[in-house]
Each structure stands twice: as structure tokens, then as C-alpha cells.
Design a protein around this motif. Structure first.
Motif, PDB file in Angstrom:
ATOM      1  N   ALA A 168       0.830  -1.203   0.000  1.00 13.65           N
ATOM      2  CA  ALA A 168       0.000   0.000   0.000  1.00 13.65           C
ATOM      3  C   ALA A 168       0.876   1.269   0.000  1.00 13.65           C
ATOM      4  O   ALA A 168       1.996   1.253   0.545  1.00 13.65           O
ATOM      5  N   PRO A 169       0.352   2.354  -0.584  1.00 15.89           N
ATOM      6  CA  PRO A 169      -0.961   2.484  -1.240  1.00 15.89           C
ATOM      7  C   PRO A 169      -0.974   1.781  -2.593  1.00 15.89           C
ATOM      8  O   PRO A 169      -0.060   1.943  -3.392  1.00 15.89           O
ATOM      9  N   ALA A 170      -2.026   0.991  -2.810  1.00 15.90           N
ATOM     10  CA  ALA A 170      -2.104   0.215  -4.038  1.00 15.90           C
ATOM     11  C   ALA A 170      -3.521  -0.312  -4.180  1.00 15.90           C
ATOM     12  O   ALA A 170      -4.373  -0.161  -3.298  1.00 15.90           O
ATOM     13  N   ILE A 171      -3.765  -0.956  -5.338  1.00 16.30           N
ATOM     14  CA  ILE A 171      -5.022  -1.648  -5.599  1.00 16.30           C
ATOM     15  C   ILE A 171      -4.740  -3.145  -5.556  1.00 16.30           C
ATOM     16  O   ILE A 171      -3.786  -3.622  -6.190  1.00 16.30           O
ATOM     17  N   LEU A 172      -5.545  -3.884  -4.819  1.00 16.10           N
ATOM     18  CA  LEU A 172      -5.387  -5.328  -4.685  1.00 16.10           C
ATOM     19  C   LEU A 172      -6.440  -6.000  -5.554  1.00 16.10           C
ATOM     20  O   LEU A 172      -7.648  -5.845  -5.324  1.00 16.10           O
ATOM     21  N   LEU A 173      -5.986  -6.737  -6.554  1.00 15.06           N
ATOM     22  CA  LEU A 173      -6.876  -7.402  -7.507  1.00 15.06           C
ATOM     23  C   LEU A 173      -6.878  -8.896  -7.226  1.00 15.06           C
ATOM     24  O   LEU A 173      -5.822  -9.528  -7.178  1.00 15.06           O
ATOM     25  N   VAL A 174      -8.080  -9.472  -7.040  1.00 19.59           N
ATOM     26  CA  VAL A 174      -8.224 -10.907  -6.768  1.00 19.59           C
ATOM     27  C   VAL A 174      -9.050 -11.529  -7.886  1.00 19.59           C
ATOM     28  O   VAL A 174     -10.163 -11.043  -8.180  1.00 19.59           O
ATOM     29  N   ARG A 175      -8.502 -12.562  -8.527  1.00 20.91           N
ATOM     30  CA  ARG A 175      -9.192 -13.274  -9.606  1.00 20.91           C
ATOM     31  C   ARG A 175      -9.090 -14.779  -9.365  1.00 20.91           C
ATOM     32  O   ARG A 175      -8.255 -15.244  -8.593  1.00 20.91           O
ATOM     33  N   PHE A 176      -9.935 -15.525 -10.085  1.00 22.34           N
ATOM     34  CA  PHE A 176      -9.913 -16.996 -10.039  1.00 22.34           C
ATOM     35  C   PHE A 176      -9.851 -17.497 -11.473  1.00 22.34           C
ATOM     36  O   PHE A 176     -10.804 -17.339 -12.240  1.00 22.34           O
ATOM     37  N   GLU A 177      -8.697 -18.075 -11.847  1.00 19.02           N
ATOM     38  CA  GLU A 177      -8.478 -18.538 -13.216  1.00 19.02           C
ATOM     39  C   GLU A 177      -7.795 -19.896 -13.193  1.00 19.02           C
ATOM     40  O   GLU A 177      -6.802 -20.088 -12.476  1.00 19.02           O
ATOM     41  N   ASP A 178      -8.312 -20.823 -13.993  1.00 24.12           N
ATOM     42  CA  ASP A 178      -7.698 -22.144 -14.184  1.00 24.12           C
ATOM     43  C   ASP A 178      -7.421 -22.848 -12.860  1.00 24.12           C
ATOM     44  O   ASP A 178      -6.343 -23.428 -12.657  1.00 24.12           O
ATOM     45  N   GLY A 179      -8.377 -22.783 -11.954  1.00 24.87           N
ATOM     46  CA  GLY A 179      -8.215 -23.458 -10.666  1.00 24.87           C
ATOM     47  C   GLY A 179      -7.230 -22.786  -9.743  1.00 24.87           C
ATOM     48  O   GLY A 179      -6.762 -23.393  -8.787  1.00 24.87           O
ATOM     49  N   GLN A 180      -6.896 -21.532  -9.988  1.00 18.00           N
ATOM     50  CA  GLN A 180      -5.946 -20.791  -9.169  1.00 18.00           C
ATOM     51  C   GLN A 180      -6.558 -19.470  -8.728  1.00 18.00           C
ATOM     52  O   GLN A 180      -7.256 -18.812  -9.511  1.00 18.00           O
ATOM     53  N   ILE A 181      -6.293 -19.111  -7.482  1.00 20.16           N
ATOM     54  CA  ILE A 181      -6.651 -17.786  -6.994  1.00 20.16           C
ATOM     55  C   ILE A 181      -5.432 -16.885  -7.159  1.00 20.16           C
ATOM     56  O   ILE A 181      -4.353 -17.180  -6.633  1.00 20.16           O
ATOM     57  N   LEU A 182      -5.606 -15.787  -7.897  1.00 16.78           N
ATOM     58  CA  LEU A 182      -4.517 -14.850  -8.165  1.00 16.78           C
ATOM     59  C   LEU A 182      -4.758 -13.592  -7.344  1.00 16.78           C
ATOM     60  O   LEU A 182      -5.808 -12.956  -7.449  1.00 16.78           O
ATOM     61  N   VAL A 183      -3.777 -13.262  -6.509  1.00 16.44           N
ATOM     62  CA  VAL A 183      -3.835 -12.060  -5.672  1.00 16.44           C
ATOM     63  C   VAL A 183      -2.709 -11.134  -6.129  1.00 16.44           C
ATOM     64  O   VAL A 183      -1.530 -11.418  -5.884  1.00 16.44           O
ATOM     65  N   SER A 184      -3.069 -10.035  -6.811  1.00 11.78           N
ATOM     66  CA  SER A 184      -2.067  -9.149  -7.405  1.00 11.78           C
ATOM     67  C   SER A 184      -2.236  -7.742  -6.847  1.00 11.78           C
ATOM     68  O   SER A 184      -3.348  -7.308  -6.549  1.00 11.78           O
ATOM     69  N   ASP A 185      -1.112  -7.059  -6.718  1.00  9.35           N
ATOM     70  CA  ASP A 185      -1.147  -5.652  -6.338  1.00  9.35           C
ATOM     71  C   ASP A 185      -0.264  -4.867  -7.288  1.00  9.35           C
ATOM     72  O   ASP A 185       0.607  -5.431  -7.958  1.00  9.35           O
TER      73      ASP A 185
END
Length: 441
Positions: free
Chosen positions: A351-368
Motif C-alpha cells: 500500500a498504497p495500491a489496488i489489490l486485484l483478486v481473480r480466479f483462473e484455471d483453478g488458481q486464486i490470483l492475488v495481485s497488487d
């Protein structure tokens, strides 16, 4: 028998075996060389005597046999009619064919050469007793030399065994000092190997007892915390019901009366603490947690809500792009523990940042889209107590940062929970900048 003595005896036995083999080969080689040399000498004397007999006749054997041959030699000429000159032929030579022979029938060792001469056969015999005595003397010298070598090897082996066993003796002494015998007056084993094994056994027993005590202590803590947490959640639910039943217009935001959302957040926090306790209890006891079909988007929202005001204070914004229909058959409490630690790590470091959470191909992706992790720190972010980015920064520590996360435990706990459930948690760079964690089920 001590280990030092066993090592010493093994080294001496190897030297003795090697010396015995080498000495035996030397004596056998000497004996073979002696036989070949004597055969050559007998052949030379036989040829010389055959030349004289051919030139002067067989009578010279009867008249001058002692002057014709050196000491320890004997000679006979046997004609076609069986007549022997100068004396009857010994019985042991009568049936021998032409050529060299070795005879030990008369108590000694004789080298014999039979050669056709002057229509008959010339027999020359040499008594090799003196040569055999020299071979035996050589064997005695080899034996004495072998004894000297073995004695010297025993002395050197005693010294070398001490050098080899010295580190093990130090280990045994340290272990005896660290984990002494529990029974007073107990006598330690003299064998260094047995002393080390006994000490390791005592250390293992002590470690197992300590581990059992830690498990009992954790079970007690788990029991003591669960009860007040349950009571606290019940009280919060009752307060929430009273707030919902209170008549009158809705209170303006920020007023003391607008505590409904705060109650909901407090209950989420209580649930998060209870879930974390259950996850840690599963890791501690090694039992398999119960799995269920979990809506991932709801888990992400609940994990985010459990952080309270921390994301807002750090200017971290959540973008939950997980499909509302996405589900996974997992242990919900374990997943929540991992997501909370990943979100908390992003709040503490990205932080300060944007936290993006996605679910793709059986994986949870947590990106900032924060500053990212330096390449030299990337291999170590999951190690306990590693806090490379936080320790290297020159910015002041936030006043509300918890000691647990400052000490670098969050990501280590997340990795441990993932591995305990058979999942895989990895980290890499996000694009165009920042950090991305991948949780594969």
C-alpha cells in the motif's frame, strides 16, 4: 570394546593382511627364482660333463668323477645294457625320462638333469639343500620384517584412531553435558558410539516430551479462547438484533447510533479468529480438516472484512473480480487464513495500491500494483522471520503494525497452511508492476 579400539584393530588387520600377502608372494617368488637358477646351473654342468664324456669316453666318470663335478653334484652314465658308471643308479632315478626333474624322495630336494650321451644316458643330480636353507632364511627375514611392520602399524593405528574418533568423542561429551543420564550415578558407556546413541535417545525422549507439552498447552489455549469467543459472538448477535429492532429514523453516518456495520465487522473478526484457531489446531494435531464446496468470492470478501480498518488506513483498495458462481471443494478456514495473510501482507508492504483478486484455471490470483519485491528477496519471502522489504525500508514503521507481521510470519504461515492442505502457494512479479501470489488447489 570401544570404537577407537575397533578402528585400530581394523586398521592393524588390514595392514597385517596386506603384509602377509606381500610377504607370501615375495617368498614364493624367491623360491621359484631359486629353482630356475639351480636348474640352469645343473643344465650347464650337465652339458659340460657330457662334452667331456663324448670326448674322453665314459671311463673318466669311474676314474675322476670327484674332480669333474663341483660339490653337491653327482653323476652317472647308464648304457643301453643297463650298466651304470661309476656306481649303481639310485632307484628314484631309474624310471625318469630325459629332461630336468626335481626329486624330494630322499628327505632333501634334488635337481636332476637327464641327457642322452655316448649311446646311453647321463644323469646329473644336485643337492639343493643350501639353496633351500637360504630360501628359508629369506622367509624368516620376511616374517620378522612383517612383525615389525605390524607393530609399527599398531602404533600408527592407535594414533590415527584417536584423530578419527576425537570429533565423535567431543560430540559424545557435549551430548552428555547437554542431555545427562536421568538416573543419578548412572555410568556412561565406554564405547563412544554407544554414548552418542544413548545421548541421542535421551534428546529424542526430551524432545518428544517437550512436543507433547506444547501440544497440551496449545490445546488448553484453544479450549480457553473458544469459549469466550463463542460468548462474545452471542453478545454481538444480540446487540445486532436490538439495533435492528430499535424504532425511529436511521442514524446518520458517523454518529454513535450507527454501530450496525461495526457490529457486523466485529462478528466477522470473531469468526476470523475462531477460524484461524481451527486452522492452527489442524496443523498442530495433523488431523485432516473438513472440506466443503466454498463460494470463493464470499471468502475473499469475508477475509477482506476481517482486516477491519487496516486497508483503509493504509490506502489499500480491493478489486474482487472472482466470479460469484466460482466454488472450490476446500477447507474454508484454511483458505480464509491464507487470504487474510496475503491481504495483510499487501496492506503492510504494497500500500498504497489496488489489490486485484481473480480466479483462473483453478488458481486464486492475488495481485497488487505496489512497488513489488526486489529480486534478491523473492526466494526468501516465505521463510519465517524474513522481512527483507520492511527491514530495508527507510520509512518509519506504522504505529498500528502488529509485531507478528513485522517479524515476517504472515507469508510463512500462509505457505505452511497451503502445504498442509496439499495446495501450492507461489509468488512472482505482476505486470506492469507489483507482486502476484498464486494459490493452486
Amino acid at each position: 570394546m570401544t570404537l577407537r579400539r575397533r578402528v585400530m584393530l581394523a586398521m592393524v588387520a588390514l595392514v597385517a593382511l596386506f603384509t602377509a600377502i606381500q610377504g607370501s608372494l615375495a617368498v614364493l617368488s624367491m623360491h621359484d627364482q631359486e629353482d630356475d637358477l639351480v636348474d640352469d646351473l645343473v643344465l650347464a654342468e650337465t652339458r659340460r660333463l657330457a662334452s667331456r664324456v663324448t670326448q674322453d669316453g665314459t671311463d673318466i666318470l669311474d676314474d675322476d668323477i670327484h674332480t669333474l663335478l663341483p660339490d653337491d653334484y653327482q653323476a652317472w652314465w647308464v648304457g643301453p645294457d643297463g650298466r651304470a658308471i661309476p656306481a649303481p643308479l639310485p632307484k628314484s632315478l631309474e624310471k625318469l625320462p630325459s629332461g630336468p626333474h626335481i626329486d624330494s624322495a630322499e628327505g632333501g630336494e634334488y635337481h636332476i638333469m637327464i641327457m642322452p650321451v655316448a649311446g646311453g644316458h647321463l644323469f646329473v643330480r644336485y643337492n639343493a639343500a643350501r639353496n633351500e636353507d637360504k630360501v628359508q632364511l629369506f622367509a624368516l627375514h620376511v616374517f620378522l620384517l612383517a612383525l615389525v611392520v605390524i607393530v609399527l602399524a599398531a602404533w600408527i593405528a592407535h594414533y590415527l584412531a584417536g584423530l578419527l574418533i576425537a570429533p565423535l568423542e567431543k560430540v559424545a561429551q557435549l551430548l552428555d553435558h547437554w542431555a545427562p543420564a536421568s538416573e543419578p550415578g548412572a555410568i556412561s558407556a565406554q564405547d563412544e558410539e554407544q554414548r552418542v546413541l544413548d545421548a541421542f535417545e535421551r534428546v529424542q525422549v526430551r524432545w518428544e516430551h517437550g512436543l507433547a507439552r506444547e501440544r497440551e498447552r496449545f490445546a488448553d489455549i484453544h479450549h480457553e479462547i473458544r469459549t469466550p469467543l463463542a460468548a462474545l459472538r452471542t453478545d454481538l448477535e444480540m446487540l445486532q438484533m436490538l439495533d435492528q429492532r430499535r424504532p425511529g429514523p436511521a442514524a446518520p453516518p458517523g454518529s454513535d447510533a450507527a454501530f450496525g456495520p461495526r457490529l457486523q465487522r466485529a462478528m466477522s473478526t470473531v469468526d476470523a479468529i475462531a477460524g484461524a484457531l481451527e486452522s492452527m489446531h489442524s496443523l498442530q494435531t495433523g488431523r485432516n480438516a473438513s472440506v466443503e464446496n466454498v463460494p470463493l468470492s464470499v471468502c475473499v470478501a469475508d477475509a477482506w472484512a476481517s482486516l477491519g480498518e487496516l486497508p483503509t488506513a493504509r490506502a489499500l483498495t480491493l478489486s474482487n473480480e472472482v466470479d460469484a458462481q466460482a466454488c472450490a471443494l476446500v477447507d474454508r478456514q484454511a483458505l480464509m487464513a491464507i487470504l487474510r495473510n496475503l491481504f495483510r501482507n499487501a496492506a503492510e508492504h504494497a500500500a498504497p495500491a489496488i489489490l486485484l483478486v481473480r480466479f483462473e484455471d483453478g488458481q486464486i490470483l492475488v495481485s497488487d500494483n505496489g512497488p513489488g519485491i526486489p529480486a534478491q528477496d523473492m526466494p526468501f519471502v516465505f521463510e519465517r522471520y524474513y522481512r527483507g522489504r520492511l527491514a530495508d525500508t527507510s520509512e518509519p514503521r506504522p504505529a498500528d503494525s502488529s509485531n507478528e507481521y513485522e517479524r515476517g510470519l504472515g507469508l510463512a504461515i500462509a505457505r505452511q497452511v497451503a502445504e498442509a492442505n496439499g495446495w501450492r502457494l507461489t509468488v512472482g512479479d505482476a505486470h506492469p508492476k507489483g507482486t502476484q501470489f498464486r494459490l493452486s488447489f
